[in-house]
Design an enzyme around this catalytic site. Sequence first.
Site, PDB file in Angstrom:
ATOM      1  N   ALA A  33       0.819  -1.222   0.000  1.00 13.85           N
ATOM      2  CA  ALA A  33       0.000   0.000   0.000  1.00 13.85           C
ATOM      3  C   ALA A  33       0.849   1.266   0.000  1.00 13.85           C
ATOM      4  CB  ALA A  33      -0.927  -0.009   1.219  1.00 13.85           C
ATOM      5  N   SER A  34       2.171   1.120  -0.036  1.00 18.27           N
ATOM      6  CA  SER A  34       3.014   2.317   0.066  1.00 18.27           C
ATOM      7  C   SER A  34       3.037   3.144  -1.215  1.00 18.27           C
ATOM      8  CB  SER A  34       4.447   1.915   0.446  1.00 18.27           C
ATOM      9  OG  SER A  34       4.915   0.885  -0.408  1.00 18.27           O
ATOM     10  N   ARG A  35       2.792   2.500  -2.348  1.00 21.38           N
ATOM     11  CA  ARG A  35       2.939   3.204  -3.637  1.00 21.38           C
ATOM     12  C   ARG A  35       1.870   2.732  -4.622  1.00 21.38           C
ATOM     13  NH1 ARG A  35       7.227   1.492  -6.332  1.00 21.38           N
ATOM     14  NH2 ARG A  35       7.870  -0.228  -5.001  1.00 21.38           N
ATOM     15  N   ASN A  75      -2.260  -6.965  -3.155  1.00 20.93           N
ATOM     16  CA  ASN A  75      -1.830  -6.092  -4.250  1.00 20.93           C
ATOM     17  C   ASN A  75      -0.322  -6.086  -4.460  1.00 20.93           C
ATOM     18  OD1 ASN A  75      -1.943  -3.444  -5.949  1.00 20.93           O
ATOM     19  ND2 ASN A  75      -0.633  -2.952  -4.185  1.00 20.93           N
ATOM     20  N   ILE A  81      -0.900   0.268 -16.294  1.00 21.61           N
ATOM     21  CA  ILE A  81      -1.274   1.302 -15.316  1.00 21.61           C
ATOM     22  C   ILE A  81      -0.056   2.172 -15.007  1.00 21.61           C
ATOM     23  CG2 ILE A  81      -2.319   1.713 -13.043  1.00 21.61           C
ATOM     24  CD1 ILE A  81      -4.128   0.067 -14.959  1.00 21.61           C
ATOM     25  N   TYR A 117       6.796 -13.370 -14.724  1.00 23.11           N
ATOM     26  CA  TYR A 117       5.747 -12.525 -14.142  1.00 23.11           C
ATOM     27  C   TYR A 117       4.367 -13.028 -14.593  1.00 23.11           C
ATOM     28  CZ  TYR A 117       3.056  -8.183 -13.322  1.00 23.11           C
ATOM     29  OH  TYR A 117       2.125  -7.260 -12.910  1.00 23.11           O
TER      30      TYR A 117
END
Length: 244
Positions: free
Chosen positions: A10-12, A87, A185, A152
């Site tokens: 959630a930091s970025r 996330n 994104i 990935y």
Amino acid sequence: MTKTALVTGASRGIGRAIARALCEEGFLVCLNYDQSEEKALELCSELHERGFSVMTYRADVSDSRQVGEMFRAVREKFGPVSLLVNNAGISCQAQIQDLTDEMIDRVLGVDLKGQINTIRCAVPDMIASKSGNIINIASIWGLRGASCESLYAAAKAGVIGLSRSLAMELAPSGIRVNCICPGVIDTDMMSVYDEETREQLASDTPMGRLGSPEDIAEAVRFFSSEGSAFVTGQVLTVDGGFAG
Ligand code: NAP
């Protein structure tokens, strides 16, 4: 009663936008981060100033011990997690023959095992309360594959399989599991691409632009809401038409 949400990474980027949206939806939000402590604390103060209840927790999601400690700390302070948003993620561009053992362990460890680690911790309380909500962030590359991003893409395809399987396994316990596949994104993750490639990706997107973190947060709002109470096992692509 206020519900507790935990958002990993959630930091970025996308996680930051998800955390803001869930605060606005009335959740008490636990902000997980790994390396970007300053950014996590900055977001925490911004949300406190707006009157929301938030707390930061450092844990590398690939490390089950750290994840277990984070869940114990959250539980002690706020009670069980009722909404888990997986996330946290890292990308990896390399041809298959150039992948090292370290790259394989790290990408699968963060992007796939990381989600399994948090879900293992969240589910016992959800089963006990016969309710819970899990939202996993995958990628359109996990759906359609991507040249030079096979590792990935494989991890993200794993997230899709994990989500669909758990939706079936956990539905009788009142737990919903859904998955979001973002397209391209505009976040730090895109910084590996030069300007020309970014412009190409935007023009390859039928809607003519890169997505924003908020575009993904809106989908999380839907899956986290009572409006989606009968929705589980879904894989929602949010990509401006990129994947077709
Ligand atoms: P980002 O801007 O690079 O942010 C990644 C986030 O994940 C950061 O908050 C980072 O935290 C966290 N993270 C990374 N490794 C971690 C670990 N081991 N433990 C805990 N947190 C960790 O990326 P983003 O674009 O927002 O991506 C978010 C999610 O969307 C990822 O799962 C990504 O694969 C997916 N996605 C992104 C795109 C895109 O085009 N951007 C497209 C499809 C899917 P720290 O900095 O604190 O370590």
